[in-house]
Design an enzyme around this catalytic site. Sequence first.
Site, PDB file in Angstrom:
ATOM      1  N   GLU A   1       0.867  -1.213   0.020  1.00  0.00           N
ATOM      2  CA  GLU A   1      -0.058   0.053  -0.042  1.00  0.00           C
ATOM      3  C   GLU A   1       0.882   1.063  -0.018  1.00  0.00           C
ATOM      4  OE1 GLU A   1      -0.245  -2.665   2.134  1.00  0.00           O
ATOM      5  OE2 GLU A   1      -2.218  -3.550   1.425  1.00  0.00           O
TER       6      GLU A   1
ATOM      7  N   PHE B   1     -10.276  -1.931   2.112  1.00  0.00           N
ATOM      8  CA  PHE B   1     -10.660  -1.646   3.620  1.00  0.00           C
ATOM      9  C   PHE B   1      -9.928  -0.269   4.171  1.00  0.00           C
ATOM     10  CE2 PHE B   1     -11.707  -6.162   2.976  1.00  0.00           C
ATOM     11  CZ  PHE B   1     -12.749  -6.333   3.675  1.00  0.00           C
TER      12      PHE B   1
ATOM     13  N   ASP C   1      -9.604  -0.051   6.990  1.00  0.00           N
ATOM     14  CA  ASP C   1      -8.797  -0.644   8.251  1.00  0.00           C
ATOM     15  C   ASP C   1      -7.389  -0.749   7.757  1.00  0.00           C
ATOM     16  OD1 ASP C   1     -11.357  -1.691   9.841  1.00  0.00           O
ATOM     17  OD2 ASP C   1     -11.462  -1.820   7.665  1.00  0.00           O
TER      18      ASP C   1
ATOM     19  N   HIS D   1     -11.533  -5.338  10.156  1.00  0.00           N
ATOM     20  CA  HIS D   1     -12.348  -5.193   8.966  1.00  0.00           C
ATOM     21  C   HIS D   1     -13.804  -4.575   8.770  1.00  0.00           C
ATOM     22  CE1 HIS D   1      -9.297  -8.270   8.032  1.00  0.00           C
ATOM     23  NE2 HIS D   1      -9.457  -8.217   6.695  1.00  0.00           N
TER      24      HIS D   1
END
Lengths: 325, 342
Positions: free
Chosen positions: B68, B91, B93, B137
């Site tokens: 990411e 997500f 999260d 999640h």
Amino acid sequence: MDASTRLSLYRTMVRIRAFEEAIRREYYVGKQPVFDIGAGPVPGEMHLSAGQEPVAAGLCAHLGPDDALTGPHRPHHIALAHGVDMKRMTAEIFGRESGLCHGKGGHMHLFAPEVHFGCSGIIAEGMPTACGQALAFKKRGTDQVAAAVVGEGAVNQGGFHESLNLAALWKLPVIFVVEDNDWGISVPRSASTSNFSATDRGRAYGIPGERVEDNSVEGVYEACGRAVQRARRGEGPSLVEVHTLRLWGHFEGDAQGYRQSELEDVPGRDPIPTYRRTLIEEGVLDEEEAQRIRAEAEEEVEAAIRFAKESPEPAPDEALEHVFA
Amino acid sequence: MTTAERTRERRLTTARAMVEGIAQEMRRNEEVFVMGEDVGAYGGIFGTTTGLLDEFGPERVMDTPISETGFIGAGIGAAIEGMRPIVELMFVDFFGVCMDQIYNHMAKIHYESGGNVRVPMVLMTSVGGGYSDGAQHSQCLWATFAHLPGMKIVVPSNPRDAKGLMISAIRDDNPVVYMTHKGIMGLAWMAKNARSVGPVPEEEYEVPIGKASVAREGTDATVVTLSLSVHHALDVAERLSGEGIELEVLDLRSLVPLDREAILESVGKTGRVLVVDEDYRSFGLSGEIAATIVEEDPAMLKAPLARVAVPDVPIPYARPLERAVLPTPERIEEAARGLVGA
């Protein structure tokens, strides 16, 4: 290497050193006798790059204003070598309205979109951005390249590894340059890094790399030349690692008690007098010319310092501007 | 039936509406591209990129490694060079692993550069719980991003807004975090919410970022909310209407900018306010709404402000535990009744 290239590399290094010496002088104004980091005309932390000029000069000799360059928190040398306007950069460091970022960035956050230059105060985090710039160039089919300069401490960061993987996977026109000055603030490389060779780490991702061991500007120039040409030919990323030298502290005010023994060696390893001697011995430069180059650099730097000092500070209301476009 | 009427009546899921908005912008502007985890052949875990690969190919719909920091940073770099990336990280999260790129780079570069560098990207992600996916999640976290300056935060609740807000987000010169609740997407594999499918115009259109909408007019109390909780609030409002209690439901649609005028106007009318927020209770949206009202005029309130939010615990897994902390219709109804003294 032809004489004019060698002289040009020397001139770039001298210009950077003159700049850093002047910034250092101005930085301590108002901060003595008891060091107060927020006082004086240049507040905040100050990370100077003396000793690392070969990296900037050798790399940037191959880059044009259309090529992107991202720097770390110690950015002045590469910014200047890449063509960032010295006056506006100085004004930014002084926190003035006429600065590159109107006083919002400061010395670790210099942005000059006209030459695609940016930098970040966070270790390794300029690398993903450089990958994205390279991705944009690739998508548009130009021959522009992006380069990211990081310190050797950054090779232990996730951003380094993610960027190497992404660049190799997508064959991006990007050059990663690691300035290995042996020190992550006060922690020596031997206490932080399991595998000293960033070049090896690059190879593990399928990225060719070269390590320049002697901090010589010509060695950097040649290694970076190969890397930049490779990127322009569409052959993907390269990594160049330079064993360079942090001549002064991590930041100004750093007494470097942690490296007492090595400090004595430092002046003799300064790359600028070394290169100057070589050029004189080989008849490329004479004393008179060397003095002239230094005098020209000082003149330009003093004009930049004057410009900064004479520029107004930003109005307090401007703090609320530019959150959004 | 005229063409215009057919257009009005065409119904899409929220996910399809988002994809349509993205596709229309990609056709219009070569500089728009999509990248993220599983956005290609899979079509996005929550259906946000379904079909795009077939039309635009892998150069413009790029699957990324699960990396990411790398690919969000790459989106920032491409945006700095003037492209308009839409980057999905499935997500919200997961944003912790790349938070530096989001709040130190994406959000700050324009400001730090004194306005000289723009970062026109969309960071798309899904939020919310209600299906037992556990603490890592199921979060909303929109207040976390709304708290950090430099990003617009968009949270649509229905298909029509989702498409229009997506088009606005892509055209915006700022980084826009575009957050969709899984429960509003109309996914085949989740319990269907009746309002996750709705009429969506075929043409390109923008829904302005920063304008709330009155999802239902009412006189007795205002429910200030967003996303899935809008649907719950509307269900509750319909039930209470039978008892003579008329709730106004305000759908914020974006947290940054926050439409404070719309909040004040509605509360000025009803004098009572319930904030429903699927994010954590403390230091978040509900406190901000309360402060907005009190700073304007505490006398606007005929009763103390009420809030239904997640009570500052991680989202638990087991169904009865999760239902106990999420803003369910039952909790909303109880709070609304308490507020109007019914």
